[in-house]
Motif scaffolding. Structure first.
Motif, PDB file in Angstrom:
ATOM      1  N   GLN A  38       0.849  -1.188   0.000  1.00 23.34           N
ATOM      2  CA  GLN A  38       0.000   0.000   0.000  1.00 23.34           C
ATOM      3  C   GLN A  38       0.883   1.236   0.000  1.00 23.34           C
ATOM      4  OE1 GLN A  38      -2.656  -1.862   3.579  1.00 23.34           O
ATOM      5  NE2 GLN A  38      -3.041   0.281   3.145  1.00 23.34           N
ATOM      6  N   THR A  39       0.417   2.248  -0.702  1.00 27.48           N
ATOM      7  CA  THR A  39       1.100   3.540  -0.654  1.00 27.48           C
ATOM      8  C   THR A  39       0.075   4.661  -0.647  1.00 27.48           C
ATOM      9  OG1 THR A  39       1.260   3.531  -3.076  1.00 27.48           O
ATOM     10  CG2 THR A  39       3.200   2.775  -1.850  1.00 27.48           C
ATOM     11  N   PRO A  40       0.313   5.727   0.117  1.00 27.89           N
ATOM     12  CA  PRO A  40       1.448   5.900   1.024  1.00 27.89           C
ATOM     13  C   PRO A  40       1.214   5.193   2.356  1.00 27.89           C
ATOM     14  CG  PRO A  40       0.051   7.811   1.113  1.00 27.89           C
ATOM     15  CD  PRO A  40      -0.564   6.901   0.080  1.00 27.89           C
ATOM     16  N   LYS A  41       2.245   5.080   3.144  1.00 25.81           N
ATOM     17  CA  LYS A  41       2.113   4.462   4.450  1.00 25.81           C
ATOM     18  C   LYS A  41       1.544   5.472   5.454  1.00 25.81           C
ATOM     19  CE  LYS A  41       4.586   1.354   7.537  1.00 25.81           C
ATOM     20  NZ  LYS A  41       5.849   0.681   7.841  1.00 25.81           N
ATOM     21  N   TYR A  42       1.898   6.727   5.277  1.00 30.84           N
ATOM     22  CA  TYR A  42       1.387   7.793   6.137  1.00 30.84           C
ATOM     23  C   TYR A  42       0.867   8.923   5.258  1.00 30.84           C
ATOM     24  CZ  TYR A  42       4.141   5.443   9.728  1.00 30.84           C
ATOM     25  OH  TYR A  42       4.669   4.504  10.577  1.00 30.84           O
ATOM     26  N   LEU A  43      -0.222   9.512   5.719  1.00 30.94           N
ATOM     27  CA  LEU A  43      -0.835  10.597   4.961  1.00 30.94           C
ATOM     28  C   LEU A  43      -1.431  11.578   5.962  1.00 30.94           C
ATOM     29  CD1 LEU A  43      -1.461  11.390   2.057  1.00 30.94           C
ATOM     30  CD2 LEU A  43      -3.449   9.908   2.120  1.00 30.94           C
ATOM     31  N   VAL A  44      -0.962  12.834   5.910  1.00 25.56           N
ATOM     32  CA  VAL A  44      -1.502  13.874   6.772  1.00 25.56           C
ATOM     33  C   VAL A  44      -2.057  14.957   5.861  1.00 25.56           C
ATOM     34  CG1 VAL A  44      -1.028  15.550   8.587  1.00 25.56           C
ATOM     35  CG2 VAL A  44       0.222  13.376   8.536  1.00 25.56           C
ATOM     36  N   THR A  45      -3.308  15.325   6.091  1.00 20.84           N
ATOM     37  CA  THR A  45      -3.939  16.270   5.176  1.00 20.84           C
ATOM     38  C   THR A  45      -4.981  17.104   5.900  1.00 20.84           C
ATOM     39  OG1 THR A  45      -5.010  16.436   3.002  1.00 20.84           O
ATOM     40  CG2 THR A  45      -5.759  14.668   4.462  1.00 20.84           C
ATOM     41  N   GLN A  46      -5.455  18.131   5.248  1.00 16.68           N
ATOM     42  CA  GLN A  46      -6.443  19.026   5.843  1.00 16.68           C
ATOM     43  C   GLN A  46      -7.852  18.557   5.503  1.00 16.68           C
ATOM     44  OE1 GLN A  46      -5.745  21.790   7.674  1.00 16.68           O
ATOM     45  NE2 GLN A  46      -3.532  21.528   7.508  1.00 16.68           N
ATOM     46  N   MET A  47      -8.769  18.910   6.356  1.00 13.62           N
ATOM     47  CA  MET A  47     -10.189  18.662   6.084  1.00 13.62           C
ATOM     48  C   MET A  47     -10.571  19.258   4.739  1.00 13.62           C
ATOM     49  SD  MET A  47     -12.768  19.115   9.312  1.00 13.62           S
ATOM     50  CE  MET A  47     -12.375  20.816   9.461  1.00 13.62           C
ATOM     51  N   ALA A  78      -7.824   7.344  10.392  1.00 10.35           N
ATOM     52  CA  ALA A  78      -7.820   5.917  10.723  1.00 10.35           C
ATOM     53  C   ALA A  78      -6.642   5.276  10.011  1.00 10.35           C
ATOM     54  CB  ALA A  78      -9.120   5.245  10.256  1.00 10.35           C
ATOM     55  N   VAL A  79      -6.487   3.985  10.268  1.00  9.54           N
ATOM     56  CA  VAL A  79      -5.543   3.206   9.463  1.00  9.54           C
ATOM     57  C   VAL A  79      -6.367   2.391   8.476  1.00  9.54           C
ATOM     58  CG1 VAL A  79      -3.707   1.486   9.434  1.00  9.54           C
ATOM     59  CG2 VAL A  79      -3.902   3.067  11.369  1.00  9.54           C
ATOM     60  N   TYR A  80      -6.017   2.491   7.222  1.00 13.11           N
ATOM     61  CA  TYR A  80      -6.736   1.771   6.172  1.00 13.11           C
ATOM     62  C   TYR A  80      -5.872   0.603   5.703  1.00 13.11           C
ATOM     63  CZ  TYR A  80      -9.956   5.665   6.207  1.00 13.11           C
ATOM     64  OH  TYR A  80     -10.885   6.598   6.607  1.00 13.11           O
ATOM     65  N   PHE A  81      -6.468  -0.577   5.781  1.00 10.80           N
ATOM     66  CA  PHE A  81      -5.747  -1.780   5.380  1.00 10.80           C
ATOM     67  C   PHE A  81      -6.337  -2.334   4.094  1.00 10.80           C
ATOM     68  CE2 PHE A  81      -2.851  -2.854   8.762  1.00 10.80           C
ATOM     69  CZ  PHE A  81      -3.377  -2.235   9.883  1.00 10.80           C
ATOM     70  N   CYS A  82      -5.461  -2.619   3.168  1.00 10.74           N
ATOM     71  CA  CYS A  82      -5.833  -3.355   1.977  1.00 10.74           C
ATOM     72  C   CYS A  82      -5.538  -4.825   2.241  1.00 10.74           C
ATOM     73  CB  CYS A  82      -5.008  -2.844   0.797  1.00 10.74           C
ATOM     74  SG  CYS A  82      -5.276  -3.707  -0.753  1.00 10.74           S
ATOM     75  N   ALA A  83      -6.327  -5.707   1.660  1.00 11.54           N
ATOM     76  CA  ALA A  83      -6.090  -7.142   1.829  1.00 11.54           C
ATOM     77  C   ALA A  83      -6.503  -7.873   0.563  1.00 11.54           C
ATOM     78  CB  ALA A  83      -6.879  -7.687   3.023  1.00 11.54           C
ATOM     79  N   SER A  84      -5.975  -9.063   0.421  1.00  9.21           N
ATOM     80  CA  SER A  84      -6.398  -9.891  -0.710  1.00  9.21           C
ATOM     81  C   SER A  84      -6.579 -11.321  -0.237  1.00  9.21           C
ATOM     82  CB  SER A  84      -5.378  -9.848  -1.852  1.00  9.21           C
ATOM     83  OG  SER A  84      -4.211 -10.577  -1.533  1.00  9.21           O
ATOM     84  N   SER A  85      -7.354 -12.070  -0.990  1.00 10.63           N
ATOM     85  CA  SER A  85      -7.542 -13.488  -0.689  1.00 10.63           C
ATOM     86  C   SER A  85      -7.937 -14.199  -1.957  1.00 10.63           C
ATOM     87  CB  SER A  85      -8.614 -13.683   0.388  1.00 10.63           C
ATOM     88  OG  SER A  85      -9.904 -13.401  -0.136  1.00 10.63           O
ATOM     89  N   LEU A  94      -6.924 -13.936   4.605  1.00 12.84           N
ATOM     90  CA  LEU A  94      -6.662 -12.590   4.124  1.00 12.84           C
ATOM     91  C   LEU A  94      -5.184 -12.280   4.301  1.00 12.84           C
ATOM     92  CD1 LEU A  94      -9.529 -10.394   5.616  1.00 12.84           C
ATOM     93  CD2 LEU A  94      -9.254 -11.126   3.253  1.00 12.84           C
ATOM     94  N   PHE A  95      -4.580 -11.767   3.253  1.00 14.01           N
ATOM     95  CA  PHE A  95      -3.224 -11.245   3.345  1.00 14.01           C
ATOM     96  C   PHE A  95      -3.350  -9.731   3.387  1.00 14.01           C
ATOM     97  CE2 PHE A  95      -0.462 -14.914   2.491  1.00 14.01           C
ATOM     98  CZ  PHE A  95      -1.404 -15.851   2.106  1.00 14.01           C
ATOM     99  N   PHE A  96      -2.867  -9.135   4.446  1.00 18.88           N
ATOM    100  CA  PHE A  96      -3.008  -7.703   4.628  1.00 18.88           C
ATOM    101  C   PHE A  96      -1.757  -6.953   4.212  1.00 18.88           C
ATOM    102  CE2 PHE A  96      -6.978  -6.976   6.836  1.00 18.88           C
ATOM    103  CZ  PHE A  96      -7.291  -8.206   7.383  1.00 18.88           C
ATOM    104  N   GLY A  97      -1.985  -5.731   3.720  1.00 17.70           N
ATOM    105  CA  GLY A  97      -0.894  -4.799   3.547  1.00 17.70           C
ATOM    106  C   GLY A  97      -0.495  -4.233   4.905  1.00 17.70           C
ATOM    107  N   GLU A  98       0.500  -3.365   4.899  1.00 20.66           N
ATOM    108  CA  GLU A  98       1.013  -2.824   6.152  1.00 20.66           C
ATOM    109  C   GLU A  98       0.136  -1.711   6.718  1.00 20.66           C
ATOM    110  OE1 GLU A  98       5.793  -3.532   5.908  1.00 20.66           O
ATOM    111  OE2 GLU A  98       4.999  -1.691   5.043  1.00 20.66           O
ATOM    112  N   GLY A  99      -0.834  -1.290   5.969  1.00 17.70           N
ATOM    113  CA  GLY A  99      -1.718  -0.240   6.447  1.00 17.70           C
ATOM    114  C   GLY A  99      -1.262   1.143   6.001  1.00 17.70           C
ATOM    115  N   SER A 100      -2.228   2.026   5.849  1.00 17.29           N
ATOM    116  CA  SER A 100      -1.952   3.429   5.525  1.00 17.29           C
ATOM    117  C   SER A 100      -2.617   4.287   6.586  1.00 17.29           C
ATOM    118  CB  SER A 100      -2.515   3.784   4.140  1.00 17.29           C
ATOM    119  OG  SER A 100      -1.887   3.033   3.130  1.00 17.29           O
TER     120      SER A 100
END
Lengths: 113, 114
Positions: free
Chosen positions: B6-15, B87-94, B103-109
């Motif tokens: 997953q990309t990006p791993k961290y995301l900081v943004t304004q409302m 939040a932390v958003y996780f992508c996964a596949s199966s 489920l194989f999860f990504g590292e989270g964003s």
């Protein structure tokens, strides 16, 4: 309806103690799958086990064991001789005809040295 | 070599801003998911795609729009970001179908909305 309940929000034990994490599930399906995942402090989600509804045999993997009881709709997870590295949030999940895994709210396990 | 990335791993943004999170899996799986993990660690499914087709949409606000250009990719676009989207958003596949694969999860964003 599909639902997974992990009633223990947090558990703290001293290293080398045994600890059991409870999981109760609800489903109307006769075919379903149960899972446990571990989320260590680093944040990734690590698969531990999958069990299908027709296989009630308990499973042991090293210090980890799982007790599946259809009569009580439970799929409990026991760690024997716990270690500090076992500290994590543990999630129980269920997959059924809705084609998705629903997770419980997680149990935060802390192992004190 | 990462199975689900997953990309990006961290995301900081304004409302009010719009942002996207990308996800790719190299496992050859046919089903991909987005999960949201809130500050209380509760993991909730948002979307699921099977072979580029949307199969699960868990009453997520329509500000969230997933897109699957092919079965190895599932991106998440969020419009008009709100504080509660942090939040932390996780992508996964199966490997889906009648037998539930793990489920194989990504590292989270980790998304932080200020």
């Amino acid at each position: 309806a599909q639902k997974v309940t992990q009633a223990q929000t947090e558990i703290s034990v001293v290293e080398k103690e045994d600890v059991t994490l409870d999981c109760v599930y609800e489903t109307r399906d006769t075919t379903y799958y149960l899972f446990w995942y571990k989320q260590p402090p680093s944040g990734e989600l690590v698969f531990l086990i999958r069990r299908n509804s027709f296989d009630e045999q308990n499973e042991i993997s090293g210090r980890y064991s799982w007790n599946f009881q259809k009569s009580t709709s439970s799929f409990n997870f026991t760690i024997t001789a716990s270690q500090v590295v076992d500290s994590a949030v543990y999630f129980c999940g269920e997959y059924s005809s809705a084609s998705k895994i629903i997770f419980g709210s997680g149990t935060r396990l802390s192992i004190r040295p | 070599d990462t199975a689900v990335s997953q990309t990006p791993k961290y995301l900081v943004t304004q409302m009010g801003n719009d942002k996207s999170i990308k996800c790719e899996q190299n496992l050859g799986h046919d089903t991909m998911y987005w999960y949201k993990q809130d500050s209380k660690k509760f993991l909730k499914i948002m979307f699921s795609y099977n072979n580029k087709e949307l199969i699960i949409n868990e009453t997520v606000p329509n500000r969230f729009s997933p897109k699957s250009p092919d079965k190895a990719h599932l991106n998440l676009h969020i419009n008009s970001l709100e504080l509660g989207d942090s939040a932390v958003y996780f992508c996964a596949s199966s490997q889906g179908g009648q037998v539930a694969g793990e489920l194989f999860f990504g590292e989270g964003s980790r998304l932080t909305v200020l």
